[in-house]
Design a protein around this motif. Structure first.
Motif, short mmCIF file in Angstrom:
data_model
loop_
_atom_site.label_atom_id
_atom_site.label_comp_id
_atom_site.label_asym_id
_atom_site.label_seq_id
_atom_site.Cartn_x
_atom_site.Cartn_y
_atom_site.Cartn_z
N ALA A 63 75.48 61.99 1.98
CA ALA A 63 76.91 62.28 1.87
C ALA A 63 77.13 63.73 2.24
N SER A 64 78.32 64.04 2.78
CA SER A 64 78.58 65.39 3.29
C SER A 64 79.36 66.26 2.32
N ASN A 65 79.83 65.71 1.21
CA ASN A 65 80.53 66.51 0.20
C ASN A 65 80.50 65.78 -1.14
N GLY A 66 80.97 66.46 -2.17
CA GLY A 66 80.91 65.89 -3.50
C GLY A 66 81.75 64.64 -3.68
N ASP A 84 73.50 69.44 -3.16
CA ASP A 84 73.83 70.82 -2.79
C ASP A 84 74.98 71.29 -3.68
N LEU A 85 74.97 72.56 -4.07
CA LEU A 85 76.00 73.05 -4.99
C LEU A 85 77.21 73.62 -4.29
N GLY A 92 79.15 70.74 -5.59
CA GLY A 92 78.13 70.01 -6.35
C GLY A 92 78.35 70.05 -7.85
N TYR A 93 78.92 71.15 -8.35
CA TYR A 93 79.20 71.24 -9.78
C TYR A 93 80.20 70.18 -10.21
N GLU A 94 81.32 70.12 -9.47
CA GLU A 94 82.38 69.17 -9.82
C GLU A 94 81.90 67.73 -9.65
N ALA A 95 81.15 67.48 -8.59
CA ALA A 95 80.64 66.13 -8.36
C ALA A 95 79.69 65.71 -9.49
N THR A 96 78.85 66.64 -9.93
CA THR A 96 77.92 66.33 -11.03
C THR A 96 78.68 66.03 -12.31
N LEU A 131 70.35 71.62 -5.37
CA LEU A 131 69.75 72.35 -4.26
C LEU A 131 70.65 73.54 -3.94
N THR A 132 70.08 74.73 -3.88
CA THR A 132 70.92 75.89 -3.58
C THR A 132 70.12 76.99 -2.89
N ALA A 133 70.79 77.67 -1.97
CA ALA A 133 70.20 78.85 -1.32
C ALA A 133 70.71 80.13 -1.95
N SER A 134 71.61 80.01 -2.92
CA SER A 134 72.21 81.18 -3.54
C SER A 134 71.36 81.67 -4.71
N THR A 135 71.10 82.96 -4.74
CA THR A 135 70.37 83.54 -5.86
C THR A 135 71.27 83.73 -7.08
N ALA A 136 72.58 83.50 -6.89
CA ALA A 136 73.51 83.67 -8.00
C ALA A 136 73.51 82.48 -8.96
#
Length: 199
Positions: A63-66, A84-85, A92-96, A131-136
């Motif tokens: 899927a391409s979005n939440g 992906d978040l 990803g937060y809202e979808a979760t 899954l995230t590339a953000s260090t935040a």
């Protein structure tokens, strides 16, 4: 000149086994056909995971979005979601959160149906791996939202396979690239230690 090196005898069982470089080649037989949903707004990321997991024997959808992820979860009931978040439309937060809310609603409905002796179709409660590339992104917050684990990008194949094993209990078959390498025998190791001790 001379020098001394203090050495102590170590039992062979105390020596850690060398790490073997193993490549996952498939799934062991007599396991469920695990359904994996990949959610990422970048097509190259989705295709990377599809090409990694499909040949192993997993059933894989993407899927391409939440928003798409929530609908696909509803209709397909995956065992695990790689989420992906950071995504447009619905992240990803809202979808979760939405999936977890729907799981709770389904459980309440099933509890009421059981009281009325209505037969039910069992649906798996999905494991959601962020899954995230953000260090935040903070692991504690990601888990609080409803994810079961977090994998940082870029990831290695072993990160994905180990996570699937940990959360689904899936077992793999392997090819071993270092199994044919010669190993030191116990006699050789003993000889080496004995030689050193006599110096």
């Amino acid at each position: 000149f001379k020098f001394e090196i203090p050495l102590s005898v170590v039992e062979s069982c105390a020596i850690p086994a060398p790490k073997i470089d193993r490549e996952v080649t498939g799934l062991q037989p007599n396991q469920p056909r695990y359904r994996i949903l990949i959610v990422d707004d970048r097509e190259d990321n989705r295709q990377l995971l599809v090409k990694m997991l499909s040949p192993i024997g997993f059933a894989v959808e993407a899927a391409s979005n939440g928003h798409e992820a929530v609908e696909m979860w509803e209709n397909w009931q995956p065992h695990l979601i790689l989420m992906d978040l950071r995504m447009p439309v619905m992240d990803g937060y809202e979808a979760t959160r939405e999936i977890r809310a729907r799981v709770q609603q389904r459980e309440r409905e099933q509890a009421g149906s059981k009281e009325m002796n209505v037969s039910l179709i069992e649906c798996p409660i999905p494991k959601i791996i962020a899954l995230t590339a953000s260090t935040a992104e903070k692991r504690a917050f990601v888990l609080l939202v409803g994810c079961d684990d977090l994998i940082g990008k870029p990831f290695r194949k072993t990160d994905i396979f180990d996570t699937l094993n940990r959360h689904l209990g899936v077992n793999y078959t392997y090819s071993c690239s270092s199994c044919d390498r010669p190993q030191l025998s116990d006699s050789t190791s003993t000889f080496t230690l004995t030689s050193v001790s006599k110096l």
